[in-house]
Motif scaffolding. Structure first.
Motif, short mmCIF file in Angstrom:
data_model
loop_
_atom_site.label_atom_id
_atom_site.label_comp_id
_atom_site.label_asym_id
_atom_site.label_seq_id
_atom_site.Cartn_x
_atom_site.Cartn_y
_atom_site.Cartn_z
N ALA A 107 0.84 -1.20 0.00
CA ALA A 107 0.00 0.00 0.00
C ALA A 107 0.87 1.25 0.00
CB ALA A 107 -0.94 0.00 1.21
N PHE A 108 1.98 1.20 0.72
CA PHE A 108 2.91 2.34 0.73
C PHE A 108 3.52 2.51 -0.65
CE2 PHE A 108 7.39 3.67 1.06
CZ PHE A 108 7.18 4.98 1.44
N ARG A 109 4.03 1.44 -1.20
CA ARG A 109 4.75 1.49 -2.48
C ARG A 109 3.86 1.97 -3.61
NH1 ARG A 109 6.78 2.08 -6.72
NH2 ARG A 109 8.34 0.83 -7.77
N TRP A 110 2.64 1.44 -3.69
CA TRP A 110 1.78 1.73 -4.83
C TRP A 110 0.63 2.67 -4.53
CZ3 TRP A 110 3.26 -3.68 -4.59
CH2 TRP A 110 4.28 -3.98 -5.49
N GLY A 111 0.63 3.31 -3.37
CA GLY A 111 -0.47 4.22 -3.04
C GLY A 111 -0.05 5.38 -2.17
N PHE A 112 0.21 5.11 -0.91
CA PHE A 112 0.42 6.17 0.07
C PHE A 112 1.69 6.98 -0.19
CE2 PHE A 112 -2.78 3.62 1.97
CZ PHE A 112 -3.51 4.45 2.78
N SER A 113 2.73 6.35 -0.72
CA SER A 113 3.96 7.08 -1.04
C SER A 113 3.67 8.14 -2.10
CB SER A 113 5.04 6.11 -1.51
OG SER A 113 6.22 6.82 -1.84
N GLY A 114 2.94 7.75 -3.13
CA GLY A 114 2.59 8.69 -4.19
C GLY A 114 1.69 9.81 -3.70
N ILE A 115 0.76 9.47 -2.81
CA ILE A 115 -0.13 10.49 -2.26
C ILE A 115 0.68 11.51 -1.45
CG2 ILE A 115 -1.99 10.90 -0.58
CD1 ILE A 115 -3.12 8.13 -1.44
N ALA A 116 1.60 11.02 -0.64
CA ALA A 116 2.43 11.93 0.17
C ALA A 116 3.29 12.81 -0.73
CB ALA A 116 3.30 11.13 1.14
N ARG A 117 3.93 12.23 -1.74
CA ARG A 117 4.78 13.03 -2.63
C ARG A 117 3.97 14.06 -3.40
NH1 ARG A 117 7.57 7.96 -3.94
NH2 ARG A 117 6.39 8.00 -5.88
N LYS A 118 2.77 13.68 -3.83
CA LYS A 118 1.89 14.62 -4.53
C LYS A 118 1.51 15.78 -3.61
CE LYS A 118 -2.54 14.80 -6.95
NZ LYS A 118 -3.72 14.03 -7.33
N ASN A 119 1.21 15.47 -2.35
CA ASN A 119 0.84 16.51 -1.39
C ASN A 119 2.04 17.42 -1.10
OD1 ASN A 119 -1.20 17.73 0.18
ND2 ASN A 119 -0.30 16.83 2.02
N ILE A 120 3.23 16.85 -1.04
CA ILE A 120 4.43 17.66 -0.82
C ILE A 120 4.63 18.63 -1.98
CG2 ILE A 120 6.97 17.57 -0.75
CD1 ILE A 120 6.59 14.99 0.98
#
Length: 157
Positions: free
Chosen positions: A60-73
């Protein structure tokens, strides 16, 4: 008096810090809840469920939450130096949060065994906790850059 005077403006670095802390606290809360549900399962069975949840957390981190966090940053970086305190999350993010809370309430009230629910809670909690690291790493880089600029001004470089 205009409405902009009522907006709780904070330095941009606080938005990164608040994002990281919120992701960390929610992640920890979900992990502790999920692991607490596994305690009655016994060591071997509980460990199996925990490992399944942690494996799903990594995915979930690799294919979801990591991207969400980077997009928010990236979104936070585009904001002015002082932004509204509540801008730490995009308005669409608040809708996602409400949906996830509603899903959690429905899940907890369902007849699905707590040991299975623990996998979901561990997966999402672990992914949120790992995702919070993106905010902390970015905040650290921001603070290091600010410290370098301050030192350069003092030395006249």
């Amino acid at each position: 008096m205009t409405l902009s005077h009522l907006k709780p403006a904070v330095p941009k670095c606080w938005l990164f810090a608040v994002s990281g802390v919120v992701w960390s606290l929610v992640g920890l809360m979900m992990l502790v809840t999920g692991l607490g549900w596994l305690a009655p399962e016994g060591f071997m069975r509980g460990t199996g469920f925990m490992l399944a949840g942690l494996a799903l957390a990594a995915m979930a981190f690799r294919w979801g939450f990591s991207g969400i966090a980077r997009k928010n940053i990236r979104r936070l970086r585009r904001l002015p130096q002082r932004g509204c305190f509540f801008a730490f999350q995009a308005w669409q993010g608040y809708l996602i949060i409400m949906t996830m809370i509603a899903f959690g309430v429905v899940l907890r009230q369902s007849s699905i065994p707590k040991s299975v629910q623990a996998i979901v809670y561990t997966a999402i909690g672990g992914a949120l906790l790992m995702g919070s690291l993106h905010y902390y790493f970015h905040l650290t880089r921001m603070m290091q850059g600010a410290a370098r600029r301050f030192a350069d001004r003092r030395t006249g470089a």
